[in-house]
Scaffold this motif. Structure first.
Motif, PDB file in Angstrom:
ATOM      1  N   VAL A  13       0.760  -1.169  -0.167  1.00  0.00           N
ATOM      2  CA  VAL A  13      -0.035  -0.165   0.040  1.00  0.00           C
ATOM      3  C   VAL A  13       0.768   1.468  -0.075  1.00  0.00           C
ATOM      4  CG1 VAL A  13      -1.834  -1.112   1.076  1.00  0.00           C
ATOM      5  CG2 VAL A  13      -0.064  -0.046   2.456  1.00  0.00           C
ATOM      6  N   ASP A  14       2.217   1.045   0.231  1.00  0.00           N
ATOM      7  CA  ASP A  14       3.065   2.404   0.383  1.00  0.00           C
ATOM      8  C   ASP A  14       4.669   1.791   0.143  1.00  0.00           C
ATOM      9  OD1 ASP A  14       3.513   1.298   2.722  1.00  0.00           O
ATOM     10  OD2 ASP A  14       2.405   2.867   3.826  1.00  0.00           O
ATOM     11  N   PRO A  15       5.381   2.750  -0.086  1.00  0.00           N
ATOM     12  CA  PRO A  15       6.859   2.196  -0.294  1.00  0.00           C
ATOM     13  C   PRO A  15       7.134   1.611   0.969  1.00  0.00           C
ATOM     14  CG  PRO A  15       6.414   4.283  -1.542  1.00  0.00           C
ATOM     15  CD  PRO A  15       5.405   3.794  -0.696  1.00  0.00           C
ATOM     16  N   LEU A  16       6.862   2.117   2.327  1.00  0.00           N
ATOM     17  CA  LEU A  16       7.347   1.560   3.504  1.00  0.00           C
ATOM     18  C   LEU A  16       7.121   0.195   3.733  1.00  0.00           C
ATOM     19  CD1 LEU A  16       6.174   4.622   5.748  1.00  0.00           C
ATOM     20  CD2 LEU A  16       8.304   4.198   4.714  1.00  0.00           C
ATOM     21  N   GLU A  17       5.886  -0.464   3.062  1.00  0.00           N
ATOM     22  CA  GLU A  17       5.743  -1.624   3.166  1.00  0.00           C
ATOM     23  C   GLU A  17       6.687  -2.432   2.426  1.00  0.00           C
ATOM     24  OE1 GLU A  17       1.953  -4.923   2.845  1.00  0.00           O
ATOM     25  OE2 GLU A  17       1.592  -2.805   2.616  1.00  0.00           O
ATOM     26  N   ILE A  18       7.033  -2.114   1.169  1.00  0.00           N
ATOM     27  CA  ILE A  18       7.955  -2.722   0.355  1.00  0.00           C
ATOM     28  C   ILE A  18       9.427  -2.666   1.002  1.00  0.00           C
ATOM     29  CG2 ILE A  18       9.285  -2.513  -1.945  1.00  0.00           C
ATOM     30  CD1 ILE A  18       7.056  -1.522  -3.169  1.00  0.00           C
ATOM     31  N   ALA A  19       9.848  -1.589   1.652  1.00  0.00           N
ATOM     32  CA  ALA A  19      10.940  -1.542   2.343  1.00  0.00           C
ATOM     33  C   ALA A  19      10.999  -2.516   3.605  1.00  0.00           C
ATOM     34  CB  ALA A  19      11.381  -0.091   3.212  1.00  0.00           C
ATOM     35  N   ALA A  20       9.916  -2.574   4.295  1.00  0.00           N
ATOM     36  CA  ALA A  20       9.834  -3.708   5.165  1.00  0.00           C
ATOM     37  C   ALA A  20      10.151  -5.168   4.855  1.00  0.00           C
ATOM     38  CB  ALA A  20       8.598  -3.517   6.376  1.00  0.00           C
ATOM     39  N   GLY A  21       9.242  -5.495   3.670  1.00  0.00           N
ATOM     40  CA  GLY A  21       9.346  -6.532   3.165  1.00  0.00           C
ATOM     41  C   GLY A  21      10.902  -6.985   2.619  1.00  0.00           C
ATOM     42  N   LEU A  22      11.566  -6.049   2.048  1.00  0.00           N
ATOM     43  CA  LEU A  22      12.710  -6.173   1.402  1.00  0.00           C
ATOM     44  C   LEU A  22      13.786  -6.346   2.555  1.00  0.00           C
ATOM     45  CD1 LEU A  22      13.271  -3.570  -1.258  1.00  0.00           C
ATOM     46  CD2 LEU A  22      12.905  -5.908  -1.802  1.00  0.00           C
ATOM     47  N   GLU A  23      13.572  -5.780   3.856  1.00  0.00           N
ATOM     48  CA  GLU A  23      14.547  -6.004   4.911  1.00  0.00           C
ATOM     49  C   GLU A  23      14.279  -7.383   5.616  1.00  0.00           C
ATOM     50  OE1 GLU A  23      15.713  -5.492   9.031  1.00  0.00           O
ATOM     51  OE2 GLU A  23      13.780  -5.896   8.603  1.00  0.00           O
ATOM     52  N   ALA A  24      13.034  -7.769   5.582  1.00  0.00           N
ATOM     53  CA  ALA A  24      12.781  -9.140   5.961  1.00  0.00           C
ATOM     54  C   ALA A  24      13.253 -10.093   5.247  1.00  0.00           C
ATOM     55  CB  ALA A  24      11.348  -9.410   6.074  1.00  0.00           C
ATOM     56  N   HIS A  25      13.527  -9.759   3.933  1.00  0.00           N
ATOM     57  CA  HIS A  25      14.125 -10.908   2.853  1.00  0.00           C
ATOM     58  C   HIS A  25      15.932 -10.758   2.969  1.00  0.00           C
ATOM     59  CE1 HIS A  25      10.039 -11.073   1.264  1.00  0.00           C
ATOM     60  NE2 HIS A  25      10.603 -12.494   0.756  1.00  0.00           N
ATOM     61  N   GLY A  26      16.099 -10.115   4.054  1.00  0.00           N
ATOM     62  CA  GLY A  26      17.920  -9.789   3.960  1.00  0.00           C
ATOM     63  C   GLY A  26      18.281  -8.751   3.146  1.00  0.00           C
ATOM     64  N   VAL A  27      17.551  -7.683   2.532  1.00  0.00           N
ATOM     65  CA  VAL A  27      17.970  -6.780   1.806  1.00  0.00           C
ATOM     66  C   VAL A  27      18.491  -5.601   2.644  1.00  0.00           C
ATOM     67  CG1 VAL A  27      17.524  -4.871   0.199  1.00  0.00           C
ATOM     68  CG2 VAL A  27      16.784  -7.110  -0.153  1.00  0.00           C
ATOM     69  N   THR A  28      19.860  -5.312   2.621  1.00  0.00           N
ATOM     70  CA  THR A  28      20.130  -3.967   3.721  1.00  0.00           C
ATOM     71  C   THR A  28      20.576  -3.019   2.734  1.00  0.00           C
ATOM     72  OG1 THR A  28      22.422  -4.974   3.541  1.00  0.00           O
ATOM     73  CG2 THR A  28      21.038  -5.833   5.364  1.00  0.00           C
ATOM     74  N   ASP A  29      21.037  -1.892   3.351  1.00  0.00           N
ATOM     75  CA  ASP A  29      21.493  -0.760   2.759  1.00  0.00           C
ATOM     76  C   ASP A  29      22.675  -0.960   2.042  1.00  0.00           C
ATOM     77  OD1 ASP A  29      19.648   0.935   3.835  1.00  0.00           O
ATOM     78  OD2 ASP A  29      20.677   1.474   5.644  1.00  0.00           O
ATOM     79  N   ARG A  30      23.516  -1.924   2.420  1.00  0.00           N
ATOM     80  CA  ARG A  30      24.798  -2.195   1.516  1.00  0.00           C
ATOM     81  C   ARG A  30      24.157  -2.993   0.354  1.00  0.00           C
ATOM     82  NH1 ARG A  30      29.525  -5.157   4.688  1.00  0.00           N
ATOM     83  NH2 ARG A  30      29.400  -2.914   5.483  1.00  0.00           N
ATOM     84  N   THR A  31      23.242  -3.770   0.390  1.00  0.00           N
ATOM     85  CA  THR A  31      22.825  -4.217  -0.927  1.00  0.00           C
ATOM     86  C   THR A  31      22.094  -3.509  -1.596  1.00  0.00           C
ATOM     87  OG1 THR A  31      22.251  -6.551   0.454  1.00  0.00           O
ATOM     88  CG2 THR A  31      21.247  -6.483  -1.650  1.00  0.00           C
ATOM     89  N   ALA A  32      21.317  -2.515  -1.215  1.00  0.00           N
ATOM     90  CA  ALA A  32      20.677  -1.643  -1.982  1.00  0.00           C
ATOM     91  C   ALA A  32      21.869  -0.612  -2.807  1.00  0.00           C
ATOM     92  CB  ALA A  32      19.869  -0.525  -1.405  1.00  0.00           C
ATOM     93  N   ALA A  33      23.050  -0.585  -2.307  1.00  0.00           N
ATOM     94  CA  ALA A  33      24.077   0.202  -2.968  1.00  0.00           C
ATOM     95  C   ALA A  33      24.328  -0.555  -4.313  1.00  0.00           C
ATOM     96  CB  ALA A  33      25.324   0.463  -2.196  1.00  0.00           C
ATOM     97  N   ARG A  34      24.277  -1.742  -4.314  1.00  0.00           N
ATOM     98  CA  ARG A  34      24.504  -2.404  -5.552  1.00  0.00           C
ATOM     99  C   ARG A  34      23.193  -2.252  -6.379  1.00  0.00           C
ATOM    100  NH1 ARG A  34      25.794  -7.266  -2.296  1.00  0.00           N
ATOM    101  NH2 ARG A  34      23.996  -8.253  -3.041  1.00  0.00           N
ATOM    102  N   PHE A  35      22.538  -1.729  -6.165  1.00  0.00           N
ATOM    103  CA  PHE A  35      21.245  -1.291  -7.010  1.00  0.00           C
ATOM    104  C   PHE A  35      21.289   0.066  -7.439  1.00  0.00           C
ATOM    105  CE2 PHE A  35      20.108  -5.730  -5.207  1.00  0.00           C
ATOM    106  CZ  PHE A  35      19.631  -6.166  -6.175  1.00  0.00           C
ATOM    107  N   ARG A  36      22.208   0.951  -7.031  1.00  0.00           N
ATOM    108  CA  ARG A  36      22.282   2.211  -7.333  1.00  0.00           C
ATOM    109  C   ARG A  36      21.486   3.076  -6.418  1.00  0.00           C
ATOM    110  NH1 ARG A  36      22.356   1.331 -13.939  1.00  0.00           N
ATOM    111  NH2 ARG A  36      24.250  -0.277 -14.039  1.00  0.00           N
ATOM    112  N   HIS A  37      21.227   2.704  -5.330  1.00  0.00           N
ATOM    113  CA  HIS A  37      20.467   3.389  -4.366  1.00  0.00           C
ATOM    114  C   HIS A  37      21.262   3.770  -3.117  1.00  0.00           C
ATOM    115  CE1 HIS A  37      16.573   3.929  -6.586  1.00  0.00           C
ATOM    116  NE2 HIS A  37      16.929   2.746  -7.258  1.00  0.00           N
TER     117      HIS A  37
END
Length: 459
Positions: free
Chosen positions: A134-158
């Protein structure tokens, strides 16, 4: 020194060197290349003129064009080795063989490149999460639950997971029907009345039961007490199924059993332990309903504290620009929430009858419910089960101490009760379990995945 016969099949007339010593004059006055006749029996090699152009560097001239003993090839050719071979060239297959390829630079292989759009693969991998968010915050929470961290996001240019979630939310196509959005603030306020009344119900039932017990005697009093227990159980069931204490589909069935044991011990556990230490119980042991009344009145403050924590955490999730930033801001909120509930519970127990065991039990129940609501019911059930096991062990050790030669088994509990009273056992047990759950909650409830948007409750 003359060149070997293997490379020079026939005699070559001497040619005058060019000025500067850079090559040989290999053309006749008519402008045609002079090629000697091959010796009888020699296999003539292919001529350079017969090789079709392939875009490669120019081919080397035939070896017979070199001056005998010379080492300088014509322009674009291959230098002859002093012993007669070409530098860097493999030995020919036999007499008459002519090199037809030049030694040039091999074009480097193109470097492997990653996908032009690295976010696209992640979007397909988590497409279901992105479509129902319903919003980007829910996607962020789901990604964090799947092990995506800020360091991982850097590999996707974010720069962080929240920025990555915003792009995923914007790029995922959605159907014609817009996703359900959180209720407006006015509608949310209108829903407070229902769960607030449900949270106040246990305290009201407990107060009415105590009043009825004080005004009745004999069989009527027994009936009032039984009705009060049933009504309190029903009110607690309603309170934890609505509002901030609701955890639909996340509870562990055994947790209900552990909770009932702990509440029963708060009602009559201290009297049973004291009677056991003195050789009983010989009959009915005394019960103390005051701690149970205080805990029932504290259900409403617990619901408000749970809502306060959830609201503050969601707001922190909206303004945080990294998982570590969110965790650092959420831990103080959790600790402040627990401290606030502890202070309110202590005030209520002071009015009804203070008991350290009830204070520790109320804190344990709050932490267990917070963990259950936010998706960690196993840890909550483990903390409750540990407290139940410790209280049962205390009673069992006293009974085991009556066996001849086993007096030492009851010595720790006897010493604790003689020093601090029977209320020290539930205070120590529930306090230790609450401290363990607090440490666990500080680590787990500070994750973004613990605050994903929960599905809307059924009407």
């Amino acid at each position: 020194m003359a060149r070997p016969e293997a490379l020079v099949p026939g005699p070559t007339p001497p040619a005058a060197p060019l000025s500067g010593g850079e090559g040989l004059d290999l053309r006749s006055p008519g402008g045609a290349r002079q090629t000697p006749d091959p010796q009888p029996g020699a296999v003539p090699g292919p001529r350079t003129e017969d090789v079709p152009p392939q875009g490669d560097p120019p081919t080397a001239p035939a070896p017979e064009a070199f001056q005998a003993g010379g080492t300088t090839p014509p322009e674009g050719g291959v230098a002859a080795h002093p012993r007669g071979g070409a530098q860097g060239a493999a030995p020919g297959p036999g007499p008459g063989a002519v090199a037809t390829e030049a030694v040039g630079d091999v074009p480097p292989k193109p470097a492997r490149r990653g996908p032009a759009d690295p976010v696209k693969a992640l979007m397909h991998r988590h497409r279901e999460l992105c479509e129902r968010a319903v919003d980007p915050l829910e996607i962020a929470a789901g990604l964090e639950a799947h092990g995506v961290t800020d360091r991982t996001a850097a590999r996707f240019r974010h720069r962080d997971v929240f920025s990555l979630a915003e792009e995923l939310y914007a790029r995922v196509p959605r159907g014609t029907g817009a996703p359900a959005r959180p209720a407006p603030e006015g509608e949310a306020h209108a829903g407070w009345a229902g769960w607030t009344l449900a949270a106040l119900a246990p305290g009201a039932v407990a107060a009415l039961t105590v009043t009825g017990l004080a005004l009745t005697e004999g069989p009527v009093r027994l009936a009032v007490g039984a009705a009060g227990v049933l009504g309190l159980a029903a009110a607690l069931a309603v309170a934890v199924r609505r509002g901030p204490l609701r955890a639909a589909g996340r509870t562990v069935p055994a947790a209900r059993v552990w909770t009932l044991w702990l509440l029963a011990y708060a009602l009559g556990g201290d009297g049973l332990l004291q009677a056991t230490l003195t050789g009983g119980p010989d009959g009915a042991w005394p019960v103390t309903p005051a701690p149970l009344i205080g805990l029932a009145l504290a259900v409403a403050p617990a619901a408000w504290c749970a809502r306060l924590f959830a609201t503050r955490a969601r707001r922190r999730l909206a303004v945080s620009r990294g998982l570590e930033d969110f965790a650092a801001g959420t831990r103080p909120v959790l600790l402040a929430t627990v401290a606030l509930h502890l202070a309110v519970l202590a005030g209520l127990l002071t009015l009804t009858g203070f008991a350290p065991g009830a204070l520790a039990l109320g804190t344990l129940l709050l932490l267990a419910r917070l963990l259950t609501v936010h998706g960690f019911p196993e840890a909550a059930a483990s903390g409750l089960a540990a407290a139940c096991a410790a209280e049962a062990l205390a009673l069992a050790s006293v009974l085991a101490g009556r066996i001849p030669g086993c007096d030492l088994l009851a010595a720790p509990v006897r010493a604790l009760v003689d020093t601090w009273g029977p209320g020290a056992v539930p205070a120590l047990v529930c306090g230790g379990a609450a401290l363990g759950l607090l440490v666990h909650a500080t680590a787990t409830l500070s994750r973004a995945s613990a605050h994903a948007q929960a599905p809307a409750p059924a009407p």
